[in-house]
Design a protein around this motif. Sequence first.
Motif, PDB file in Angstrom:
ATOM      1  N   ILE A 228       0.832  -1.194   0.000  1.00 35.16           N
ATOM      2  CA  ILE A 228       0.000   0.000   0.000  1.00 35.16           C
ATOM      3  C   ILE A 228       0.873   1.253   0.000  1.00 35.16           C
ATOM      4  O   ILE A 228       1.826   1.357   0.770  1.00 35.16           O
ATOM      5  CB  ILE A 228      -0.940  -0.014   1.219  1.00 35.16           C
ATOM      6  CG1 ILE A 228      -1.818  -1.277   1.180  1.00 35.16           C
ATOM      7  CG2 ILE A 228      -1.813   1.240   1.275  1.00 35.16           C
ATOM      8  CD1 ILE A 228      -2.469  -1.613   2.499  1.00 35.16           C
ATOM      9  N   TYR A 229       0.540   2.180  -0.848  1.00 34.41           N
ATOM     10  CA  TYR A 229       1.323   3.401  -1.046  1.00 34.41           C
ATOM     11  C   TYR A 229       1.293   4.316   0.188  1.00 34.41           C
ATOM     12  O   TYR A 229       0.286   4.412   0.888  1.00 34.41           O
ATOM     13  CB  TYR A 229       0.761   4.164  -2.248  1.00 34.41           C
ATOM     14  CG  TYR A 229       1.450   5.478  -2.533  1.00 34.41           C
ATOM     15  CD1 TYR A 229       2.537   5.538  -3.400  1.00 34.41           C
ATOM     16  CD2 TYR A 229       1.012   6.658  -1.933  1.00 34.41           C
ATOM     17  CE1 TYR A 229       3.168   6.755  -3.664  1.00 34.41           C
ATOM     18  CE2 TYR A 229       1.638   7.873  -2.186  1.00 34.41           C
ATOM     19  CZ  TYR A 229       2.718   7.912  -3.054  1.00 34.41           C
ATOM     20  OH  TYR A 229       3.349   9.109  -3.311  1.00 34.41           O
ATOM     21  N   ASN A 230       2.427   5.003   0.450  1.00 35.58           N
ATOM     22  CA  ASN A 230       2.465   6.017   1.505  1.00 35.58           C
ATOM     23  C   ASN A 230       3.510   7.081   1.197  1.00 35.58           C
ATOM     24  O   ASN A 230       4.537   6.798   0.577  1.00 35.58           O
ATOM     25  CB  ASN A 230       2.754   5.396   2.877  1.00 35.58           C
ATOM     26  CG  ASN A 230       4.217   4.992   3.033  1.00 35.58           C
ATOM     27  OD1 ASN A 230       5.041   5.758   3.534  1.00 35.58           O
ATOM     28  ND2 ASN A 230       4.554   3.777   2.581  1.00 35.58           N
ATOM     29  N   ALA A 231       3.229   8.295   1.591  1.00 35.65           N
ATOM     30  CA  ALA A 231       4.190   9.394   1.465  1.00 35.65           C
ATOM     31  C   ALA A 231       3.902  10.430   2.541  1.00 35.65           C
ATOM     32  O   ALA A 231       2.742  10.802   2.754  1.00 35.65           O
ATOM     33  CB  ALA A 231       4.107  10.034   0.084  1.00 35.65           C
ATOM     34  N   PHE A 232       4.947  10.866   3.248  1.00 38.09           N
ATOM     35  CA  PHE A 232       4.842  11.907   4.267  1.00 38.09           C
ATOM     36  C   PHE A 232       5.570  13.132   3.741  1.00 38.09           C
ATOM     37  O   PHE A 232       6.786  13.100   3.520  1.00 38.09           O
ATOM     38  CB  PHE A 232       5.491  11.446   5.581  1.00 38.09           C
ATOM     39  CG  PHE A 232       4.768  10.339   6.294  1.00 38.09           C
ATOM     40  CD1 PHE A 232       4.042  10.584   7.454  1.00 38.09           C
ATOM     41  CD2 PHE A 232       4.819   9.030   5.810  1.00 38.09           C
ATOM     42  CE1 PHE A 232       3.381   9.555   8.119  1.00 38.09           C
ATOM     43  CE2 PHE A 232       4.157   7.991   6.468  1.00 38.09           C
ATOM     44  CZ  PHE A 232       3.442   8.259   7.623  1.00 38.09           C
ATOM     45  N   ILE A 233       4.848  14.212   3.540  1.00 34.10           N
ATOM     46  CA  ILE A 233       5.404  15.430   2.956  1.00 34.10           C
ATOM     47  C   ILE A 233       5.446  16.523   4.021  1.00 34.10           C
ATOM     48  O   ILE A 233       4.429  16.815   4.658  1.00 34.10           O
ATOM     49  CB  ILE A 233       4.563  15.877   1.746  1.00 34.10           C
ATOM     50  CG1 ILE A 233       4.506  14.757   0.697  1.00 34.10           C
ATOM     51  CG2 ILE A 233       5.129  17.156   1.132  1.00 34.10           C
ATOM     52  CD1 ILE A 233       3.505  14.995  -0.416  1.00 34.10           C
TER      53      ILE A 233
END
Length: 521
Positions: A436-441
């Motif tokens: 499952i995709y994740n990104a913390f910006i």
Amino acid sequence: MKRIKFTKRFWAKLISITLLFLAAFFLIAARYKSVVFKDSQIDEIIFYFVNGLAGGKSDNLWSAVLQNLPLVFLLFGILLIPVSKKTVTYLNHGITFCLDKIKSSRKIILPFLRLKYALIYSLTMFLISLTLLIQSFGIPGYIYALTQSTKLYEENYVNPKTAKLTFPDEKRNLIYIYLESMENTLASKANGGSADVSVIPELEELALKNTSFSNKASGLGGALPATNTGWTVAGMAAQSAGVPLKETLVGGRDHNSLGEFKKFLPGAYSLGEILQKQGYNQTFIMGSEASFGGRDKLLTQHGNFTIQDYNYAKQHGQITGDYKVWWGYEDKKLFQFAREEASRLASSDKPFNLQLLTADTHFTDGYLDENCAKNFNNQYDNVHACSSKQVAEFVKWVQSQPFYKNTTIIISGDHLGMQTSYYDEKTAGTNYQRTIYNAFINPATTTDRTRNRRFTTFDMYPSTLAALGVKVDGERLGLGTNLFSIKETLAEQYGGIENLNAELAKRSDYYEKKIFTKSGN
């Protein structure tokens, strides 16, 4: 008028034919499950079909039935042959032989079973098909797991309501985007995906250039699928409260019946409740009806969110009263409404928590907006590509706003995609692990432990708070672990996702009495 006599022979024939029709139906259903859903859990499948009739894309179940009916009747006809007394005439080798100017033909009598044996044959085919159907849905393992009990919660669950949390003096804003069915499989092989050419180049770039946790040594990876988190409201519960949605306890009701309960996971304590207590303004925007699957209760009972859903958009003139596409309105409008709401929230002197849920990438094949590019031959590829671009444009807009400096953006798939055949084509001939995709910006903290992590969406809960600069005593909330810390996740602690899922599938007195049905329903 001659009276029809329903003799024993009549009833025997009727029973035999009925059993064979059911056998054909079960066999085709088993095939459909294997092709479309493959290893998906039975909970997910039941939810998808039943809720497809409850709202949104309401023709999902009926379209599946209609698509497969011709196969059912074809197989039914084949199964009927041994119990039907038919004479088939054919010309030998397809050639008409003339003998004394008379056409010679041969007749063959197909085997015909006597009534007694026809019943035995029909019953046998019925039992074989039923067995295959049950096995294809994994029902034996599902039932077996429910006979087992686990101490997973007693040993590992951290009650967020009593956990010690220390917020920074200046509280950060949060924009949390749930992307429907978004997984890393669609990224390029060069960067950890399984596509020759990236279907989601913008999301791929966002993950690689910001903080993104991966199960791989390098490149894009993500959360592993945990039991009872594989559909939208369950994914939301996992990421916001650190618990699964295990409603075998509902007493035979489907997932959507959770919306009928007065209290939704009353023993859970969510991110929304924590931020509400800290004075955050909270809005959740979705293009479908919030009541679908009890999402409205999850949001209002666990954080008192202002919900802007499909019905809200109609009531407030954002769309016309008769407007409806796909599940309600498309993601293009969702992101426009999100811009407006983010600007409004930012004008307040309080921190805000703005959450979004996309829908265009829901299976089957997604919703392709007329303005989306069609660079791929497959519609679902084009839908994902369009979603990737829309998300990136929204992120870019947020980054251009004055409030961005003190805002953290988190992007996460709600669960793995359910259109199994689509992903099978991407991963054919490989042992690729779908994640499952994740990104913390723009998080308030950093870590050098983003690779080789075995984790689930439970871990998004405390990690989100950490990304807001909150210190989580013990680094755990619910069943989740702060990924920015050095503490092991439960998937790592249990030696892999398979072992953790085996425990999650079992019954838990703690979960039943203290999380799912606390105070009764």
